[in-house]
Design an enzyme around this catalytic site. Sequence first.
Site, mmCIF file in Angstrom:
data_model
loop_
_atom_site.group_PDB
_atom_site.id
_atom_site.type_symbol
_atom_site.label_atom_id
_atom_site.label_comp_id
_atom_site.label_asym_id
_atom_site.label_seq_id
_atom_site.Cartn_x
_atom_site.Cartn_y
_atom_site.Cartn_z
ATOM 1 N N CYS A 65 11.136 -4.287 -3.445
ATOM 2 C CA CYS A 65 9.772 -4.551 -2.915
ATOM 3 C C CYS A 65 9.048 -4.547 -3.679
ATOM 4 O O CYS A 65 8.755 -4.173 -4.612
ATOM 5 C CB CYS A 65 9.519 -3.128 -2.951
ATOM 6 S SG CYS A 65 7.971 -2.423 -1.736
ATOM 7 N N ARG A 68 4.995 -1.908 -4.550
ATOM 8 C CA ARG A 68 5.315 -0.468 -5.105
ATOM 9 C C ARG A 68 4.119 0.120 -6.220
ATOM 10 O O ARG A 68 4.144 1.292 -6.009
ATOM 11 C CB ARG A 68 6.347 -0.690 -6.026
ATOM 12 C CG ARG A 68 7.958 -0.541 -5.291
ATOM 13 C CD ARG A 68 8.627 -0.765 -6.136
ATOM 14 N NE ARG A 68 9.469 -2.401 -6.726
ATOM 15 C CZ ARG A 68 9.987 -2.499 -7.495
ATOM 16 N NH1 ARG A 68 10.217 -1.296 -8.624
ATOM 17 N NH2 ARG A 68 10.013 -3.653 -8.429
ATOM 18 N N TRP A 233 3.654 -1.500 5.194
ATOM 19 C CA TRP A 233 3.047 -2.266 6.580
ATOM 20 C C TRP A 233 3.334 -3.842 5.711
ATOM 21 O O TRP A 233 3.731 -4.093 4.810
ATOM 22 C CB TRP A 233 1.181 -1.992 6.473
ATOM 23 C CG TRP A 233 0.831 -2.109 4.580
ATOM 24 C CD1 TRP A 233 0.752 -3.877 3.858
ATOM 25 C CD2 TRP A 233 0.348 -1.440 3.949
ATOM 26 N NE1 TRP A 233 0.131 -2.986 2.888
ATOM 27 C CE2 TRP A 233 -0.515 -1.977 2.994
ATOM 28 C CE3 TRP A 233 0.526 -0.440 3.628
ATOM 29 C CZ2 TRP A 233 -0.484 -1.146 1.676
ATOM 30 C CZ3 TRP A 233 0.284 0.920 3.409
ATOM 31 C CH2 TRP A 233 -0.419 0.290 2.172
ATOM 32 N N GLU A 238 6.857 -12.557 5.602
ATOM 33 C CA GLU A 238 7.784 -11.290 6.118
ATOM 34 C C GLU A 238 7.831 -12.165 7.555
ATOM 35 O O GLU A 238 8.803 -12.460 8.474
ATOM 36 C CB GLU A 238 7.894 -10.466 6.346
ATOM 37 C CG GLU A 238 7.392 -9.604 4.962
ATOM 38 C CD GLU A 238 7.825 -8.085 5.132
ATOM 39 O OE1 GLU A 238 6.717 -7.279 5.097
ATOM 40 O OE2 GLU A 238 9.054 -7.320 4.690
#
Length: 358
Positions: A65, A68, A233, A238
């Site tokens: 991720c 973070r 979000w 992506e």
Amino acid sequence: MTQSTLREKAKSYLTLCYHELNKQDLFDERWSEVENSISKYGTYELLGFELDYGTKVAWRNSNKCIGRLFWRSMEVLDKRSLESTDDLFEALFEHINFAYNGGNIRSTISVFNAQKGIRIMNPQLLGFAAYKQKDGSIIGDPKHLRFTEECVKLGWKPKMGAFDVLPIVIYKEGKPMEWKEVPSNLISLVSIEHPNINAISDLKLKWYSTPIISNMTLEIGGIEFMASPFNGWYMGTEIGSRNLADEARYNLLPEVAKQMGLDIRDKNSLWKDRALVELNQAVLYSFRKAGVKIIDHHSASKQFMQFMRQEAKEGRDVTADWAWIVPPTSGSTTQVFHTEMEDVVLSPNYFYQETIWD
Ligand code: ARG
């Protein structure tokens, strides 16, 4: 998990938790309570604040991720007391609504009871169906072909659109699966438009506002929460570089390029690259226009670098999976590309689980 592994994991997490939250004076008493419970019942229950902090540290430890920096801001909905499937569905709908927050998306996790064998069958609470046609071509999101088939077997009616939101399917150990349609007033889809290339807007693409992952196991102190949907979000790539562009997903680059008037037979024209950039710009532009929170990959990379500095200040090493942290588009223009990372898996964390149908 053996009792001794559980004891070890519990001790290691509670030590971290009580240390980081400055509650060392309460540790000894709590530890003897937990140890007793493990010997007597083979398990123990996390206190509210232990669960709350554990979900956050699990995010902090999520090597894949890039978002973070905000790990402390997770909103935790503790749903461990819920039993009936109806209540579970209600809680999932509440999650969708609470997380969306009128477009100002809140990072949120709902945690369901770890001992009741509850599983959510959807990879995410929101997702688009896929249908295979007679000629073999697929309408919708190919990622969900199998899941859609299972929904249809359970009695869900296919709608044959490219962006049909799937129902939510819940499994409770020893019981038949149950499904419910997500109430339409809770579904917010963003129509993808390009600020100046109308031909891209003409493709009538859409995406949903909130990625709520529902097929990972949250592990805190040896307790495994198999139903613990969580969301952040979106980062634009992506959607623009993967969901809409991957050949195994919506595979839209050839169409976008054609709309842009590019020659898709000439590799030297870099038509894929040009189409990707415009598609990504369209995604960011459309989410902003719709008032739905989204981040571009350049800002996300900056935030990740800030996260690394922040963690260093607190005396912790950041673990990360480089191949996931580097954005799928324009990687080398972001600082994370030029940063070394160590992919060591810490606990608490979120882990992949096997799907039930396989
Ligand atoms: N990549 C996944 C998707 O496109 C979502 C993963 C989580 N993403 C996030 N921004 N929290 O749906």
